[in-house]
Motif scaffolding. Structure first.
Motif, short mmCIF file in Angstrom:
data_model
loop_
_atom_site.label_atom_id
_atom_site.label_comp_id
_atom_site.label_asym_id
_atom_site.label_seq_id
_atom_site.Cartn_x
_atom_site.Cartn_y
_atom_site.Cartn_z
N ASP A 279 0.52 18.81 -2.51
CA ASP A 279 2.15 19.04 -2.19
C ASP A 279 2.50 18.14 -1.33
OD1 ASP A 279 4.31 20.70 -1.44
OD2 ASP A 279 3.53 22.25 -0.48
N THR A 280 3.39 17.38 -1.63
CA THR A 280 4.08 16.25 -0.99
C THR A 280 5.52 16.43 -0.45
OG1 THR A 280 4.66 14.91 -2.85
CG2 THR A 280 2.45 14.79 -1.88
N MET A 281 6.16 15.45 0.32
CA MET A 281 7.51 15.41 0.85
C MET A 281 7.66 13.90 1.14
SD MET A 281 7.45 17.07 4.39
CE MET A 281 9.08 15.93 4.99
N MET B 105 0.89 -1.19 -0.07
CA MET B 105 -0.02 -0.15 0.11
C MET B 105 0.86 1.12 -0.01
SD MET B 105 -2.79 -0.95 2.96
CE MET B 105 -4.08 0.48 2.76
N ARG B 106 0.09 2.52 -0.48
CA ARG B 106 1.11 3.62 -0.53
C ARG B 106 -0.01 4.65 0.20
NH1 ARG B 106 4.84 6.38 -3.42
NH2 ARG B 106 3.81 8.51 -4.19
N ILE B 107 0.67 5.10 1.36
CA ILE B 107 -0.14 5.72 2.49
C ILE B 107 0.18 7.22 2.46
CG2 ILE B 107 -0.93 5.54 4.97
CD1 ILE B 107 -0.09 2.55 4.73
N GLY B 108 -0.84 8.14 2.43
CA GLY B 108 -0.48 9.45 3.11
C GLY B 108 -0.58 9.90 4.24
N VAL B 109 0.40 10.67 4.69
CA VAL B 109 0.23 11.17 6.17
C VAL B 109 0.05 12.54 6.28
CG1 VAL B 109 1.04 11.20 8.52
CG2 VAL B 109 1.68 9.24 6.88
N LEU B 110 -0.74 13.40 7.32
CA LEU B 110 -0.96 14.82 7.34
C LEU B 110 -0.92 15.07 8.71
CD1 LEU B 110 -4.00 16.00 7.79
CD2 LEU B 110 -4.19 14.97 5.38
N GLY C 220 4.64 12.13 2.56
CA GLY C 220 3.95 13.23 3.55
C GLY C 220 3.31 14.14 2.80
N PHE C 221 2.11 14.55 3.30
CA PHE C 221 1.51 15.68 2.61
C PHE C 221 1.71 17.20 3.56
CE2 PHE C 221 -1.13 12.35 0.88
CZ PHE C 221 -1.15 12.94 -0.45
N ARG C 222 2.09 18.05 3.06
CA ARG C 222 2.64 19.44 3.73
C ARG C 222 1.24 20.06 4.14
NH1 ARG C 222 8.39 20.18 2.76
NH2 ARG C 222 8.84 19.65 0.76
N ASP C 223 1.49 20.66 5.57
CA ASP C 223 0.62 21.73 6.00
C ASP C 223 -0.64 21.25 5.90
OD1 ASP C 223 3.04 23.04 6.21
OD2 ASP C 223 2.42 24.36 4.37
N GLY C 224 -1.16 20.03 6.53
CA GLY C 224 -2.56 19.75 6.64
C GLY C 224 -3.22 19.47 5.43
N TRP C 225 -4.54 19.68 5.62
CA TRP C 225 -5.26 19.46 4.38
C TRP C 225 -4.67 20.14 3.10
CZ3 TRP C 225 -7.70 15.31 4.35
CH2 TRP C 225 -8.00 14.57 5.54
N ARG C 226 -4.13 21.39 3.21
CA ARG C 226 -3.38 21.99 2.04
C ARG C 226 -2.62 21.05 1.35
NH1 ARG C 226 0.72 24.20 -0.30
NH2 ARG C 226 2.14 23.75 1.44
N GLY C 227 -1.92 20.15 1.81
CA GLY C 227 -1.11 19.26 1.04
C GLY C 227 -1.97 18.54 0.05
N PRO C 228 -2.73 17.43 0.48
CA PRO C 228 -3.61 16.69 -0.50
C PRO C 228 -4.40 17.54 -1.25
CG PRO C 228 -4.28 16.36 1.66
CD PRO C 228 -3.10 17.02 1.77
N ILE D 200 -3.57 8.74 6.67
CA ILE D 200 -3.68 8.83 8.15
C ILE D 200 -3.66 10.38 8.41
CG2 ILE D 200 -2.49 8.59 10.20
CD1 ILE D 200 -1.52 5.91 9.21
N ALA D 201 -4.67 10.87 8.99
CA ALA D 201 -4.86 12.32 9.41
C ALA D 201 -4.89 12.49 10.90
CB ALA D 201 -6.29 12.88 8.85
N ILE D 202 -3.64 13.22 11.30
CA ILE D 202 -3.48 13.74 12.60
C ILE D 202 -3.96 15.03 12.96
CG2 ILE D 202 -1.86 13.60 14.37
CD1 ILE D 202 0.11 11.83 12.22
N GLY D 203 -5.02 15.07 13.76
CA GLY D 203 -5.35 16.44 14.26
C GLY D 203 -6.47 16.56 15.18
N GLY D 204 -7.25 17.77 15.18
CA GLY D 204 -8.15 17.97 16.00
C GLY D 204 -9.55 17.68 15.64
#
Lengths: 341, 341, 341, 341
Positions: free
Chosen positions: B48-50, B1-6, B36-44, B98-102
């Protein structure tokens, strides 16, 4: 009511926070009086007391140790010990006792309760190895001290291409090693619950050396290799004729050096893990334990001890204190193994 | 699998520990790949990835902040936001997120899940005000930083016979104030959940001044007086014409000075509460959250988020993240009131 | 100019701060280029380099250790070592070298300078035992770590009526023991410069036990008793046939127990004293050393090393680095003796 | 001899260490007696004393604040103040006075000495702005607290692409800002000695945003822009009619936001900089100051104060305490400017 308070066993950050909470609520909310017994069970045994009022507990919340002193005196092993304690409580007009301590101290409390003493327990074990509660105070402080040391070791390990071993407390349970190792980013964690395979340990060490980082190994003092695998020191004699057990950290360093040809050094954290100011977590937990203990005494709920379940402080039977100790379950260790090597 | 994280929302010690755990277990145990997606939801949203592999997460466990950056971008408020995200995930070959946040970040995650995106959440709120979990990472660090500051304020307060006020985070829930105040030995704790009576606050201050110690007041930024009781600043204009809300700490200091005639000073802890290296508790919790999150993704258990219940990490529905916030119950506040004055 | 930088000897908090200052000023103010040599003198000896530009030194100021790695390789003990270094410098187009290290590293620097190499030194010794400078970076960090440990030991000592010994670094000079002992409120401080009288040590221990506090002894690893007075371990064999020197801390604990009948325990701080983030003092000193070193190189003032005199950073001859070591003068020890017992 | 001790002015970590050293050496070595005067000059003015023996100073070395209390009472501004002090000293049988304090406290000491009072001074200024000594105790602690806060701000700044401003103490001298900024890796440092150019500050901020890191600005509370350049608040009225000076940190944040369009946030460290346990450096310096002060009293060397020169503690005239303050020299600021941007 007139209530005695004592602290027994090894010291632990948060003891003073418990004492303060007990006295503050007991005096200001319930109007009780307090007497401090010195040095654990030695106090009631010998009738050695100290004043314990609101003034006596001012400013002690952030201080490590215990203003009451501690000892490992066990009245059950002393002829007529129980009778002496009952006599001293009676002559001192003590209606109830709050005993703060580990398995041994609370075991005595249980036996005294069975013989009619009004006692409530507060569990204390820096090793966090008590089934009856989710966490005990002092543990969080010990883990944080160990993690701070491990953070420091990382930079030395890297700069010198050297394996560094950090030996932490934990004779029978590996909780401090597990949490400190996980939080400190250790490359290997060794706990008493799972005899280690020295070949695998060396394989992790060697694989780590292939990155630009160096290996950090966190080992509980009670960890040991798979039987027969490693020539462990079981008891050399020291200069004064005492038996001296080679610490596992030092033994491991030599074994790793012999097997991998890389330098390895050990730091034994020792007593600094149990001293000093408690963390916020331990201050809050100890304070809440104290509040619940005085509530239990006030409502006559003797033979109980306080306990953390989730975010709640509850009461359980004093007999739970002496149940089998809480060791690290296999699942928790496997969680940590993901980061080995 | 290829998984995005933000990572989204305000920063919080432990974010990097989550990212590291996700990637380490995902790569070494399951063989997945990460982006890695940069800067929260702005990334996807903007694609904008890293790179995010085992090498990228080395050494980040003890570091505060987030290597992925963060923002408060909300794709739900952007025309075609959801479609853009789905397109970018598809074109990037991303199987899961995987979304890490409030509350906000996970609210978006829930809506995306409802529209078919494979997402797992990791809850993050430094204020600890989420019903779905016993504790969130970052909270313990914030409380410890506040307690260290309060410990420092005590000596100044005593030396100068002056009331000191410490304003901590907490707009809607007083958890940080409650725990830091209890651990720091505060003489008054004020939280948003219970409008305070300025007369009682001043009575506590005056009673404390009668001891040789000086009063320390811990106040959550969202605390407020009983309606109509105190002339609160609702919005003076600053030098540049912006509306400026007088902080509760400063307002309170002036009110106490006016009413008691004693000096009072305020310290606003601000951003230092959310930065820097996480405590051991937060590193362990964040690491375990990360491990559980990648397990959830690996087993296809989407639409869930991870949660602490007692000592266990479990999964709950993503919808629990946006339930009513967890405020301080009256019972917990009354516990602390024992020490007021 | 193209300038090489290396770090030699034991690691020390502040090394990275020196490297950063050298590179930042060298590049942005003077327009020089830099090359990092890996692992002390091994780098130029084997031509092992790493890139060293402004980007490479970002974020390293607060980090312990050295991004360049270190070793104890001594090119003077290697056939043709000097020639190899000169060849590698020439072929790498290196115009000058900044060598950061202790007596050994700077001794080599001096010899290379005598043979025509353009070198400037930065003194480094965590033990603070260099005559040529008031203080060296790393020392303040080591002392603070020791003091934090001693603060923690106090509460354990008091709670258990037990003498606690803290063994700190210092083979030939007792600076760390002196400063940490004075700052930590030690009841006895033992340093290599003054052989101790075990009878007096025990007298201090016993007199302290008569207060409600317990004795703390800070001992430098190189301290030793008056000759013949105490049966010191000179070399027992360990499990693997290596000679093992009983540490002075442990030996002392046993002697005190034997003579006074009181319990005594030892903590050996070891490597944690030299790792981790530097204190503010060390960061400022290391940064100012780095700035002065690059100024020296830029102005062609080779054969010098930087030094702290009062509040000023000056340059002295490289030969001063290898002079007799700076030991604790009798007057400074007598100052501390006021607090013994 | 019977010796009075007092502490005046703002509190400062290390005051208790001075008091302890004075009393310990005075009693055990010289056999003197001590009296504590409460709250600075208010004590001798009103004859308000407290017992001060070896027992009273046990355990205070690591504690912030002052067990004697402090105030800003100035007997020179009170009719007959000097006579009242002389009378109270005479009637209390006080032979000499040790005054620990800053410019104001020592200025009074000087005037009393000129009128025949036997007084020795110990300089105290957390701002380190006294010409007569290389360093004063408390400064190192304040700088370390500020650096710890700045370290924490870095991660938040990076995660949110936001400029963070840290306002530290220093009305007239920028020593804390200079050292904390240099040690904390600040991108701009602003001090009272050099009016800043807001255009250059914004240029640094914008250049820093171009790296992957975010700007940290350390500003002394007394810093100010070039005249006329920035609309500074000189005195808005607050809710209670008091004049309120807009802090420079907050004002700067708004100006930067307006000019650069980037978010900027301010943290004002305030009182936490002057409270809590002193660093090892400050404990050693304060202890040595105390030892030298009692030596001066014992040898009748009145009208002097103690001072640090290099690594030595010496005595200078009390008049040096009130000389022009020691500001940051241009050369030291230029050193730090290398790292701006």
């Amino acid at each position: 009511m007139r209530i005695g308070v004592l602290t027994g066993g090894g010291d632990c950050p948060g003891l003073n926070a418990v004492i303060r909470a007990v006295v503050r609520k007991g005096v200001t909310v319930y109007g009780h009086e307090f007497v401090g017994f010195r040095d654990g069970w030695r106090g009631p045994l010998e009738g050695d007391t100290m004043p314990l009022d609101v003034e006596a507990v001012r400013g002690i919340l952030p201080r490590g140790g215990t203003i009451l002193g501690s000892s490992r005196t066990n009245p059950m092993k002393i002829d007529g010990g129980v009778e002496k304690i009952k006599d001293n409580l009676a002559s001192g007009g003590i209606d109830a006792l709050i005993a703060i301590g580990g398995e041994d101290t609370l075991g005595v409390a249980k036996q005294l309760f069975d013989r009619g003493v009004h006692v409530v327990g507060v569990p204390k074990t820096i090793d966090n190895d008590l089934n009856a509660t989710d966490y005990t105070f002092g543990f969080d402080t010990a883990v944080n001290i160990a993690v701070e040391a491990i953070d420091r070791l990382h930079t030395t390990a890297e700069s010198h291409h050297r394996a560094l071993i950090c030996e932490v407390m934990g004779r029978h349970a590996g909780w401090i090693a597990l949490h400190a190792g996980m939080a400190g980013g250790a490359n290997v964690i060794l706990i008493p619950e799972k005899p280690f395979d020295i070949d695998r340990v060396c394989a992790y060490v060697e694989s780590r050396f292939k990155t630009r980082y160096a290996p950090i190994i966190v080992v509980a003092e009670g960890a040991h290799p798979i039987e027969g695998q490693m020539a462990l020191q079981t008891g050399e004699l020291d200069a004064f004729g005492h038996v001296r057990l080679g610490g596992i950290g030092e033994t491991l360093a030599k074994e790793i050096e012999k097997r991998t040809g890389k330098e390895a050094r050990t730091t034994v954290l020792g007593h600094i893990q149990r001293g000093g100011t408690p963390t916020a977590f331990d201050r809050v937990l100890a304070t809440r334990f104290g509040l619940q203990a005085i509530d239990a005494v006030h409502s006559g709920d003797f033979g109980t001890m306080v306990s953390l379940r989730g975010t709640e402080i509850v009461r359980v039977g004093l007999d739970e204190a002496t149940e089998e100790i809480k060791t690290v379950p296999a699942g928790r260790y496997e969680e940590a193994e993901v980061f080995f090597g």
